[in-house]
Design an enzyme around this catalytic site. Structure first.
Site, PDB file in Angstrom:
ATOM      1  N   ASP A  64     -39.312 -18.451 -15.349  1.00  0.00           N
ATOM      2  CA  ASP A  64     -39.827 -17.454 -14.414  1.00  0.00           C
ATOM      3  C   ASP A  64     -41.353 -17.432 -14.395  1.00  0.00           C
ATOM      4  O   ASP A  64     -41.969 -17.267 -13.342  1.00  0.00           O
ATOM      5  CB  ASP A  64     -39.292 -16.065 -14.791  1.00  0.00           C
ATOM      6  CG  ASP A  64     -37.814 -15.911 -14.480  1.00  0.00           C
ATOM      7  OD1 ASP A  64     -37.277 -16.729 -13.706  1.00  0.00           O
ATOM      8  OD2 ASP A  64     -37.188 -14.972 -15.011  1.00  0.00           O
ATOM      9  N   GLY A  65     -41.974 -17.582 -15.563  1.00  0.00           N
ATOM     10  CA  GLY A  65     -43.434 -17.584 -15.621  1.00  0.00           C
ATOM     11  C   GLY A  65     -44.039 -18.722 -14.828  1.00  0.00           C
ATOM     12  O   GLY A  65     -45.072 -18.563 -14.170  1.00  0.00           O
ATOM     13  N   ASN A 133     -43.908  -9.966  -8.606  1.00  0.00           N
ATOM     14  CA  ASN A 133     -43.203  -9.008  -9.458  1.00  0.00           C
ATOM     15  C   ASN A 133     -43.829  -7.627  -9.446  1.00  0.00           C
ATOM     16  O   ASN A 133     -43.212  -6.659  -9.046  1.00  0.00           O
ATOM     17  CB  ASN A 133     -43.141  -9.516 -10.901  1.00  0.00           C
ATOM     18  CG  ASN A 133     -41.943 -10.383 -11.172  1.00  0.00           C
ATOM     19  OD1 ASN A 133     -41.112 -10.601 -10.298  1.00  0.00           O
ATOM     20  ND2 ASN A 133     -41.846 -10.896 -12.381  1.00  0.00           N
ATOM     21  N   ASP A 163     -50.708   5.000 -20.778  1.00  0.00           N
ATOM     22  CA  ASP A 163     -51.201   3.653 -21.071  1.00  0.00           C
ATOM     23  C   ASP A 163     -51.417   2.861 -19.793  1.00  0.00           C
ATOM     24  O   ASP A 163     -52.189   1.893 -19.781  1.00  0.00           O
ATOM     25  CB  ASP A 163     -50.201   2.900 -21.951  1.00  0.00           C
ATOM     26  CG  ASP A 163     -50.206   3.391 -23.390  1.00  0.00           C
ATOM     27  OD1 ASP A 163     -51.080   4.207 -23.739  1.00  0.00           O
ATOM     28  OD2 ASP A 163     -49.331   2.961 -24.157  1.00  0.00           O
ATOM     29  N   THR A 174     -36.611  -6.150 -12.600  1.00  0.00           N
ATOM     30  CA  THR A 174     -35.929  -6.590 -13.813  1.00  0.00           C
ATOM     31  C   THR A 174     -36.898  -7.170 -14.842  1.00  0.00           C
ATOM     32  O   THR A 174     -36.466  -7.759 -15.830  1.00  0.00           O
ATOM     33  CB  THR A 174     -34.850  -7.641 -13.475  1.00  0.00           C
ATOM     34  OG1 THR A 174     -35.451  -8.706 -12.724  1.00  0.00           O
ATOM     35  CG2 THR A 174     -33.735  -7.023 -12.653  1.00  0.00           C
ATOM     36  N   ALA A 175     -38.195  -6.989 -14.595  1.00  0.00           N
ATOM     37  CA  ALA A 175     -39.212  -7.526 -15.507  1.00  0.00           C
ATOM     38  C   ALA A 175     -39.853  -6.383 -16.304  1.00  0.00           C
ATOM     39  O   ALA A 175     -39.162  -5.579 -16.918  1.00  0.00           O
ATOM     40  CB  ALA A 175     -40.236  -8.333 -14.710  1.00  0.00           C
ATOM     41  N   TYR A 176     -41.167  -6.276 -16.288  1.00  0.00           N
ATOM     42  CA  TYR A 176     -41.880  -5.288 -17.104  1.00  0.00           C
ATOM     43  C   TYR A 176     -41.435  -3.863 -16.790  1.00  0.00           C
ATOM     44  O   TYR A 176     -41.281  -3.025 -17.680  1.00  0.00           O
ATOM     45  CB  TYR A 176     -43.381  -5.462 -16.884  1.00  0.00           C
ATOM     46  CG  TYR A 176     -44.274  -4.583 -17.738  1.00  0.00           C
ATOM     47  CD1 TYR A 176     -43.838  -4.034 -18.941  1.00  0.00           C
ATOM     48  CD2 TYR A 176     -45.582  -4.326 -17.344  1.00  0.00           C
ATOM     49  CE1 TYR A 176     -44.671  -3.248 -19.722  1.00  0.00           C
ATOM     50  CE2 TYR A 176     -46.425  -3.549 -18.117  1.00  0.00           C
ATOM     51  CZ  TYR A 176     -45.961  -3.001 -19.291  1.00  0.00           C
ATOM     52  OH  TYR A 176     -46.794  -2.219 -20.063  1.00  0.00           O
ATOM     53  N   SER A 177     -41.221  -3.569 -15.516  1.00  0.00           N
ATOM     54  CA  SER A 177     -40.815  -2.219 -15.123  1.00  0.00           C
ATOM     55  C   SER A 177     -39.526  -1.794 -15.817  1.00  0.00           C
ATOM     56  O   SER A 177     -39.383  -0.644 -16.251  1.00  0.00           O
ATOM     57  CB  SER A 177     -40.637  -2.150 -13.599  1.00  0.00           C
ATOM     58  OG  SER A 177     -40.176  -0.886 -13.198  1.00  0.00           O
ATOM     59  N   SER A 179     -38.445  -2.765 -18.730  1.00  0.00           N
ATOM     60  CA  SER A 179     -38.774  -2.477 -20.130  1.00  0.00           C
ATOM     61  C   SER A 179     -39.421  -1.104 -20.283  1.00  0.00           C
ATOM     62  O   SER A 179     -39.274  -0.457 -21.320  1.00  0.00           O
ATOM     63  CB  SER A 179     -39.719  -3.551 -20.682  1.00  0.00           C
ATOM     64  OG  SER A 179     -39.139  -4.826 -20.620  1.00  0.00           O
TER      65      SER A 179
END
Length: 282
Positions: A64-65, A133, A163, A174-177, A179
């Site tokens: 993905d990256g 993303n 933060d 489905t990525a950072y959000s 988490s």
């Protein structure tokens, strides 16, 4: 058809996958070009730069990256991307590193569909940045929180001592959000989400907004400059009392789909695999 091949050399170190893809495509009559980082490894082949001019499809070998690294250039030229997963999760990829003959035949015979995904644009200080993303406005000084004022469509929503804040697309949900406690969003939904990161509050919650609405963050007093991250990369700073506007981009990311996309099955399979720690693996 001209298919570009972009390879993450840290994922395909011996180029075994890259060479199989290249051989399969050429055997089925597809003209290939390779990215400049492969020019001294695969010789006597046309190369392309980051601008990706003249390509009809981009085949990305990595995870993905790797796709996030190249998708902005492809989207700017309306080039569909097909990802081959050599990473861990592979939400954005379409194929695993096998079955290359059938994959090459499908590309040669154009037996695929192109799926459109919304992207975000951020405008600050006369500059524009793009993300597939998410955009994240976050603290530069890890020992201090920042104070952000959020407005949607010109209407103030709240002030957050936190933060940072995440604005994500359905693709990025489905990525950072995720988490940070944000919602999973179907790629068919025409919405974005705004998710606080470690907000010092008892009432702070993620907010889902329409994709035509503009999000404005203003960094308030008593704070160091904030960082702005686009798909995980630091693109600029947000000075105190300055506003960054985030909205739907005029460009879209295009993805090659070889079969009908089954989002919920992929979600279950990928997240179950990703969430298993090494000690839990059988």
């Amino acid at each position: 058809m001209i298919a570009g091949i972009y390879t993450n050399l840290s994922k395909d170190k011996d180029l075994s996958v890259t060479k199989q893809i290249f051989s399969g495509l050429t055997a089925h009559g597809v003209q290939c070009a390779v990215s400049e980082n492969l020019s001294n490894k695969i010789t006597d082949v046309k190369t392309f730069s980051a601008s990706a001019d003249g390509l009809d499809m981009m085949i990305v070998i990595g995870g993905d990256g790797t796709i996030l690294d190249i998708v902005q250039h492809a989207a700017a030229k309306n080039i569909p991307v097909l990802g081959i997963n050599l990473g861990k999760v592979g939400f954005l990829t379409e194929a695993e590193p096998n079955g290359f003959d059938s994959l090459s035949r499908a590309i040669a015979e154009k037996k695929y569909k192109v799926e459109k995904r919304a992207m975000l644009c951020a405008e600050v200080g006369g500059q524009r940045f793009y993300a597939l993303n998410e955009f994240v406005v976050t603290r530069r000084n890890v020992s201090k929180m920042i104070m952000l004022r959020l407005a949607v469509g010109g209407e103030e929503v709240d002030k957050y001592y936190c933060d940072g804040m995440i604005v994500c697309t359905p693709t990025g949900s489905t990525a950072y959000s995720l988490s940070a406690g944000g919602p999973v969003i179907s790629p068919k939904a025409k919405v974005f989400s705004v998710t606080p990161v470690n907000s010092h509050s008892l009432h702070s919650r993620p907010i889902v907004i329409g994709e035509e609405e503009t999000v404005d963050f203003t960094l308030l007093a008593r704070a160091d400059d904030a960082m702005v991250l686009a798909d995980g990369k630091n693109v600029c700073t947000l000075p105190e009392k300055q506003t960054i506007s985030i909205f739907k981009a005029e460009r879209q990311a295009l993805f090659v789909r070889l079969s009908e996309s089954k989002f919920y099955g992929r979600l279950l399979g990928k997240l179950n695999t990703w969430s298993i720690t090494p000690s839990e693996e059988v």
